[in-house]
Design a protein around this motif. Structure first.
Motif, mmCIF file in Angstrom:
data_model
loop_
_atom_site.group_PDB
_atom_site.id
_atom_site.type_symbol
_atom_site.label_atom_id
_atom_site.label_comp_id
_atom_site.label_asym_id
_atom_site.label_seq_id
_atom_site.Cartn_x
_atom_site.Cartn_y
_atom_site.Cartn_z
ATOM 1 N N GLU A 20 0.798 -1.215 0.000
ATOM 2 C CA GLU A 20 0.000 0.000 0.000
ATOM 3 C C GLU A 20 0.835 1.271 0.000
ATOM 4 O O GLU A 20 0.301 2.376 -0.096
ATOM 5 C CB GLU A 20 -0.914 0.035 1.237
ATOM 6 N N ARG A 140 -7.474 5.659 4.710
ATOM 7 C CA ARG A 140 -7.149 4.486 5.514
ATOM 8 C C ARG A 140 -8.436 3.856 6.030
ATOM 9 O O ARG A 140 -9.336 4.538 6.501
ATOM 10 C CB ARG A 140 -6.239 4.883 6.686
ATOM 11 N N GLU A 184 -4.621 2.879 2.319
ATOM 12 C CA GLU A 184 -5.165 1.532 2.294
ATOM 13 C C GLU A 184 -6.257 1.392 1.241
ATOM 14 O O GLU A 184 -7.012 0.429 1.241
ATOM 15 C CB GLU A 184 -5.706 1.163 3.685
#
Length: 329
Positions: A20, A140, A184
């Protein structure tokens, strides 16, 4: 096939890179290395941050401006100051469509004798929606840390200038460098979430102004001007007594956006008083149950809720302050 080895573009040191990772900060020289992936590095922007010393000064100013903290300033000790860049996706989403909703309103009229009579009526409305929403959301998926939502709120109000990460000169990065948290989700995932969030914004708007949504026909176009923005977020940890508290600052202007603070004797007395009032209201309602059941039930429910809320605040031993309309309180 083994994992690819990434090295720092400046000093050649090995980099720790996960699938990521967009920007890998060299642990030796601090240089931000742009790691290829689904996200175009030329679309990564960064909001420059003030340094740790400026954040420390901002913390002590906040203490001086806080009525509760000012009285215990000499007993407060900073135990740590941490800063990082938090990745956020931003974009412009066009939403359009119609919403039909029902709202209960009071209607009054006066008869020939001068008496006023009121009744509740259901009115139905249809409104058209056609607007562009600027959205900002975390990149995220993990549970957000304390202060992230408050940082986003402050960003939406202040709209600080940002710079393209690739345009930063070496000396400029040395001055503002902080750890950059990994993303993410990629751009396509962010666009999907933005469209869903845009529709939710409109839905929540009509839920707040109506008693029932009867038809919700809202659509969201593909987000435009999507880019990744790195926002600087600082957290000051401080000790008071035997407990550790934290204050979160926006890195671009040193604004305190959220804080946990010790509860002094005055605050505890307020909450204890609230708990006592709640118990008294509930007891009063119980005494009137036989003569006025409806009022008694409302009093018992309201008093119990007030007593529980105030009592739980005393047990927490701390209070939380967040930014509201530009001020904390």
């Amino acid at each position: 096939m083994g994992a690819l080895a990434f090295k720092c573009e400046r000093c050649g040191a090995p980099l720790e890179v996960s699938p990521e990772t967009i920007v890998a900060v060299c642990p030796y020289c601090g240089f931000p290395n742009h790691v290829s992936g689904n996200i175009k590095t030329e679309e990564i922007y960064i909001v420059p941050s003030i340094d740790k010393n400026a954040i420390a000064r901002a913390f002590w100013r906040a203490v001086d401006d806080d009525f509760d903290l000012k009285s215990i300033k000499d007993e407060i000790q900073i135990v740590g100051i941490e800063g990082h860049y938090s990745p956020h996706w931003t974009g412009l989403v066009h939403v359009y469509g119609t919403v039909r909703y029902m709202k209960r309103e009071e209607e009054c009229h006066t008869d020939s004798k001068g008496n006023t009579h009121c009744q509740t009526v259901e009115r139905h409305y249809t409104e058209r929606v056609d607007e562009n929403l600027r959205l900002l959301g975390s990149a995220r998926r993990q549970v957000k840390s304390f202060g992230v939502d408050d940082l986003i709120m402050h960003y939406s109000k202040t709209r600080p200038d940002d710079r393209r990460l690739l345009d930063l000169e070496e000396g400029e990065w040395e001055r503002i460098k902080l750890e950059i948290l990994n993303t993410e989700m990629d751009e396509q995932q962010a666009k999907l979430i933005m469209r869903e969030d845009a529709i939710d914004v409109i839905r929540n708007r009509f839920l707040a102004k109506s008693d029932k949504i009867e038809r919700f026909n809202i659509h969201a176009d593909e987000p435009k001007n999507v880019r990744l923005v790195l926002l600087p977020m600082w957290t000051v940890y401080y000790r008071y007594g035997n407990s550790i508290f934290q204050t979160v600052f926006a890195g671009w202007d040193g604004k305190r956006v959220a804080a946990t603070e010790p509860m002094n004797v005055f605050r505890q007395a307020q909450y204890l008083t609230g708990a006592g009032v709640g118990i008294a209201i509930a007891s009063f309602g119980a005494a009137l149950f036989s003569s006025s059941p409806v009022f008694a039930v409302l009093a018992i429910a309201g008093g119990s809720a007030l007593g529980w809320f105030a009592g739980s605040k005393v047990l927490e031993g701390q209070r939380i302050e967040r930014e509201r309309k530009g001020v904390l309180g």
